[in-house]
Scaffold this motif. Structure first.
Motif, PDB file in Angstrom:
ATOM      1  N   HIS A 292      -3.635  -1.839  -3.546  1.00  0.00           N
ATOM      2  CA  HIS A 292      -4.509  -0.737  -4.182  1.00  0.00           C
ATOM      3  C   HIS A 292      -6.001  -1.559  -4.613  1.00  0.00           C
ATOM      4  O   HIS A 292      -5.819  -2.991  -4.998  1.00  0.00           O
ATOM      5  CB  HIS A 292      -4.089   0.025  -5.205  1.00  0.00           C
TER       6      HIS A 292
ATOM      7  N   TRP B  47     -12.286   3.561  -0.472  1.00  0.00           N
ATOM      8  CA  TRP B  47     -11.269   2.599  -0.449  1.00  0.00           C
ATOM      9  C   TRP B  47     -10.917   2.609   1.338  1.00  0.00           C
ATOM     10  O   TRP B  47     -10.093   3.500   1.811  1.00  0.00           O
ATOM     11  CB  TRP B  47      -9.954   2.810  -1.025  1.00  0.00           C
TER      12      TRP B  47
ATOM     13  N   PRO C  62      -2.352   5.894  -0.719  1.00  0.00           N
ATOM     14  CA  PRO C  62      -3.443   6.655   0.013  1.00  0.00           C
ATOM     15  C   PRO C  62      -3.337   7.949  -0.025  1.00  0.00           C
ATOM     16  O   PRO C  62      -4.255   8.859   0.117  1.00  0.00           O
ATOM     17  CB  PRO C  62      -3.702   6.045   1.520  1.00  0.00           C
TER      18      PRO C  62
ATOM     19  N   VAL D 116       0.924  -1.097   0.185  1.00  0.00           N
ATOM     20  CA  VAL D 116       0.025  -0.030   0.038  1.00  0.00           C
ATOM     21  C   VAL D 116       0.752   1.239   0.046  1.00  0.00           C
ATOM     22  O   VAL D 116       0.538   2.016  -0.726  1.00  0.00           O
ATOM     23  CB  VAL D 116      -1.253   0.123   1.149  1.00  0.00           C
TER      24      VAL D 116
ATOM     25  N   TYR E  44      -8.178   1.513   3.456  1.00  0.00           N
ATOM     26  CA  TYR E  44      -6.716   0.976   3.125  1.00  0.00           C
ATOM     27  C   TYR E  44      -6.199   0.613   4.219  1.00  0.00           C
ATOM     28  O   TYR E  44      -4.866  -0.049   4.165  1.00  0.00           O
ATOM     29  CB  TYR E  44      -5.935   2.141   2.390  1.00  0.00           C
TER      30      TYR E  44
END
Length: 255
Positions: free
Chosen positions: A210, A223, A48, A44, A225
């Motif tokens: 993602h 999303w 973000p 990740v 995350y």
């Protein structure tokens, strides 16, 4: 499949936004405020931080929340657990709701679906506990496998899951005047072919990559995350979510 808005992170992600999303391109990377994570995932990373609008989802397990501090730290919205099944209500829902409203944090409510109650019962329970509020974000239906449940181990077919979801969503849409979103996880999404739901915006959990990698071809509005985020004003680790578009798109979405 339905889609909302995908923000282009880099050229490699453009093909992964999926569906009928409107792609917002950038000549150069622009980053936004990022939050710490107690257990970050390498896959990740900084992704973000390419999204400008972030929020949290909370339940009673977060304890007391200083919403003004959370807002000052970069939180724009909050979803609060309101109900589960047909007889459980989160005892912190109304406290969170009032605190977020007083701090100017846009808020909404979600329902955790229980596979041993009818969708009609569960929709009625949500409506009994969540007041109509024109300023609230659209309701959310949380659908995922609950392997820890001691009272309901049913695992319906994908066709039944989609049929029940449609009934629930339709009832809430008629009552609140807004089509609810659907929150889900990768395994549940693929096991039930949830992407076949019509007129649905998704809130997708994807804490190790993602969403374009975990839900190829699917669009999304939110999303999730991380489930171990560190946010000012919230003493315990919390789920953090990114909205899929720009500040202007967020403003248009909430109006």
């Amino acid at each position: 499949m339905r889609s909302f808005v995908c923000l282009a992170l880099a050229a490699v992600l453009l093909a992964g936004c999926g569906g009928r999303s409107a792609v917002v391109s950038r000549a150069a990377p622009v980053t936004y405020p990022a939050f710490a994570d107690a257990e970050p995932h390498d896959n990740v990373g900084q992704l973000p931080s390419y999204y400008p609008v972030h929020g949290v989802d909370v339940s009673r397990y977060q304890g007391d929340v200083n919403w003004r501090q959370a807002r000052a730290g970069g939180i724009s919205f909050a979803y609060m657990k309101a109900t589960e099944g047909g007889d459980l209500a989160d005892p912190m829902f109304h406290t969170y709701r009032a605190g977020a409203a007083a701090a100017g944090v846009r808020h909404g409510a979600y329902h955790f679906y229980y596979f041993c109650r009818t969708p009609q019962e569960q929709a009625a329970w949500f409506i009994a506990n969540v007041p109509r509020d024109p300023a609230a974000l659209p309701p959310v239906l949380d659908m995922e496998w609950n392997h820890q449940s001691r009272s309901c181990n049913r695992k319906p077919s994908g066709a039944q899951v989609r049929a029940e979801a449609t009934v629930f969503l339709d009832i809430l849409e008629r009552h609140y005047g807004k089509r609810p979103l659907v929150y889900t996880t990768p395994d549940f999404y693929w096991d039930t072919a949830l992407g076949q739901l019509p007129r649905t915006q998704f809130w997708l959990r994807s804490v190790a990559a993602h969403p374009s990698e975990r839900y190829p071809g699917e669009g999304w509005a939110f999303w999730q995350y991380t489930g171990t985020g560190i946010v000012p004003g919230i003493a315990r680790p919390v789920d953090i979510n990114a909205f899929a578009g720009s500040h202007a798109q967020w403003k248009a979405w909430i109006e």
